[in-house]
Design a protein around this motif. Sequence first.
Motif, mmCIF file in Angstrom:
data_model
loop_
_atom_site.group_PDB
_atom_site.id
_atom_site.type_symbol
_atom_site.label_atom_id
_atom_site.label_comp_id
_atom_site.label_asym_id
_atom_site.label_seq_id
_atom_site.Cartn_x
_atom_site.Cartn_y
_atom_site.Cartn_z
ATOM 1 N N PRO A 7 0.831 -1.209 0.000
ATOM 2 C CA PRO A 7 0.000 0.000 0.000
ATOM 3 C C PRO A 7 0.863 1.256 0.000
ATOM 4 N N VAL A 8 0.340 2.300 -0.595
ATOM 5 C CA VAL A 8 1.024 3.594 -0.561
ATOM 6 C C VAL A 8 0.866 4.162 0.849
ATOM 7 N N LEU A 9 1.989 4.625 1.406
ATOM 8 C CA LEU A 9 1.987 5.249 2.732
ATOM 9 C C LEU A 9 2.274 6.732 2.539
ATOM 10 N N SER A 10 1.419 7.582 3.055
ATOM 11 C CA SER A 10 1.574 9.022 2.862
ATOM 12 C C SER A 10 1.923 9.708 4.171
ATOM 13 N N THR A 11 2.814 10.698 4.070
ATOM 14 C CA THR A 11 3.158 11.545 5.203
ATOM 15 C C THR A 11 2.906 12.989 4.765
ATOM 16 N N ARG A 13 4.968 15.216 3.765
ATOM 17 C CA ARG A 13 5.756 15.649 2.601
ATOM 18 C C ARG A 13 6.117 14.534 1.635
ATOM 19 N N LEU A 14 5.812 13.294 1.982
ATOM 20 C CA LEU A 14 6.312 12.161 1.214
ATOM 21 C C LEU A 14 5.214 11.173 0.873
ATOM 22 N N ARG A 15 5.507 10.372 -0.154
ATOM 23 C CA ARG A 15 4.712 9.186 -0.481
ATOM 24 C C ARG A 15 5.672 8.013 -0.538
ATOM 25 N N LEU A 16 5.394 6.981 0.229
ATOM 26 C CA LEU A 16 6.124 5.725 0.106
ATOM 27 C C LEU A 16 5.265 4.855 -0.787
ATOM 28 N N ARG A 17 5.800 4.520 -1.947
ATOM 29 C CA ARG A 17 4.986 3.844 -2.960
ATOM 30 C C ARG A 17 5.794 2.753 -3.640
ATOM 31 N N PRO A 18 5.119 1.847 -4.345
ATOM 32 C CA PRO A 18 5.846 0.828 -5.108
ATOM 33 C C PRO A 18 6.684 1.476 -6.216
ATOM 34 N N PHE A 19 7.744 0.788 -6.614
ATOM 35 C CA PHE A 19 8.584 1.246 -7.708
ATOM 36 C C PHE A 19 7.879 1.081 -9.046
ATOM 37 N N THR A 20 8.287 1.908 -10.008
ATOM 38 C CA THR A 20 7.907 1.736 -11.406
ATOM 39 C C THR A 20 9.179 1.915 -12.238
ATOM 40 N N TYR A 21 9.108 1.535 -13.489
ATOM 41 C CA TYR A 21 10.280 1.711 -14.359
ATOM 42 C C TYR A 21 10.589 3.180 -14.627
ATOM 43 N N ASP A 22 9.644 4.062 -14.327
ATOM 44 C CA ASP A 22 9.916 5.494 -14.448
ATOM 45 C C ASP A 22 10.932 5.979 -13.411
ATOM 46 N N ASP A 23 11.217 5.153 -12.412
ATOM 47 C CA ASP A 23 12.135 5.523 -11.336
ATOM 48 C C ASP A 23 13.604 5.234 -11.650
ATOM 49 N N ARG A 69 9.622 -3.341 -0.586
ATOM 50 C CA ARG A 69 10.512 -2.231 -0.937
ATOM 51 C C ARG A 69 9.696 -1.058 -1.456
ATOM 52 N N TYR A 70 9.980 0.093 -0.894
ATOM 53 C CA TYR A 70 9.265 1.313 -1.255
ATOM 54 C C TYR A 70 10.204 2.340 -1.877
ATOM 55 N N ALA A 71 9.675 3.069 -2.832
ATOM 56 C CA ALA A 71 10.301 4.304 -3.287
ATOM 57 C C ALA A 71 9.873 5.393 -2.314
ATOM 58 N N ILE A 72 10.836 6.172 -1.827
ATOM 59 C CA ILE A 72 10.509 7.368 -1.050
ATOM 60 C C ILE A 72 10.420 8.496 -2.061
ATOM 61 N N ALA A 73 9.221 9.030 -2.245
ATOM 62 C CA ALA A 73 8.993 10.057 -3.265
ATOM 63 C C ALA A 73 8.439 11.325 -2.623
ATOM 64 N N LEU A 74 8.824 12.464 -3.181
ATOM 65 C CA LEU A 74 8.265 13.737 -2.723
ATOM 66 C C LEU A 74 6.785 13.781 -3.080
ATOM 67 N N ALA A 75 5.948 14.165 -2.132
ATOM 68 C CA ALA A 75 4.505 14.181 -2.356
ATOM 69 C C ALA A 75 4.112 15.124 -3.486
ATOM 70 N N GLU A 76 4.784 16.262 -3.581
ATOM 71 C CA GLU A 76 4.397 17.271 -4.569
ATOM 72 C C GLU A 76 4.744 16.878 -6.002
ATOM 73 N N THR A 77 5.884 16.187 -6.190
ATOM 74 C CA THR A 77 6.352 15.902 -7.549
ATOM 75 C C THR A 77 6.389 14.419 -7.905
ATOM 76 N N ASP A 78 6.275 13.544 -6.917
ATOM 77 C CA ASP A 78 6.397 12.092 -7.063
ATOM 78 C C ASP A 78 7.817 11.668 -7.463
#
Length: 195
Positions: A7-11, A13-23, A69-78
């Motif tokens: 599941p996506v975890l939101s804080t 300032r951040l989104r912890l989300r699954p990886f994609t090939y865009d990463d 495994r999560y990507a730590i992504a900025l909430a505003e820009t992903d």
Amino acid sequence: MTDTLPPVLSTARLRLRPFTYDDVASLFRVFSDEQVVRFWSVGAWTELAQAEKMIEEALLAYREGGLSRYAIALAETDELIGICNLRGFFEQNRRCELGYALGSAHWGRGYAFEALEALLGHAFSALDMNRIEADIDPRNDASARLLERLGFRQEGYMPERWFVHGEYADTAFYGLLRRYWDERSLSRSSAAAAG
């Protein structure tokens, strides 16, 4: 824990989300940085294929279980700025291991604490873990402070456990029990109510 994305975890300032090939490019930027891998168990990445491989491993693990495994992504820009994961699950003992890395351009802003606090909360509640372990190079003062701030306690030490970057490196072991986490959460709630 099989055949599903975490599941996506939101804080704030951040989104912890699954990886994609865009990463791929952002992930490579994190692990090709000598500062980031200074206390890591492998050297800096030199090829984009290494980022692709980590993402492929994460996608496979989402299907098969055994790694969260999560990507730590900025909430505003992903934009991916780091990673965090839970691995080495021992379901009978309700125990797993924590790993994390954050791009050096984002150090000193509290992002690692924010991300790991969300991940640990998820591990103790939704995943019903009782114990989470971490091991770090004891020279990594920032990582030791981070773990201790999250409630981890140093439990052991192994000299010359790794040979990396042309030298032997020691390991400091840390553990976090659910009861430590609950005590910490209760203490923080009490402090917030009093303040």
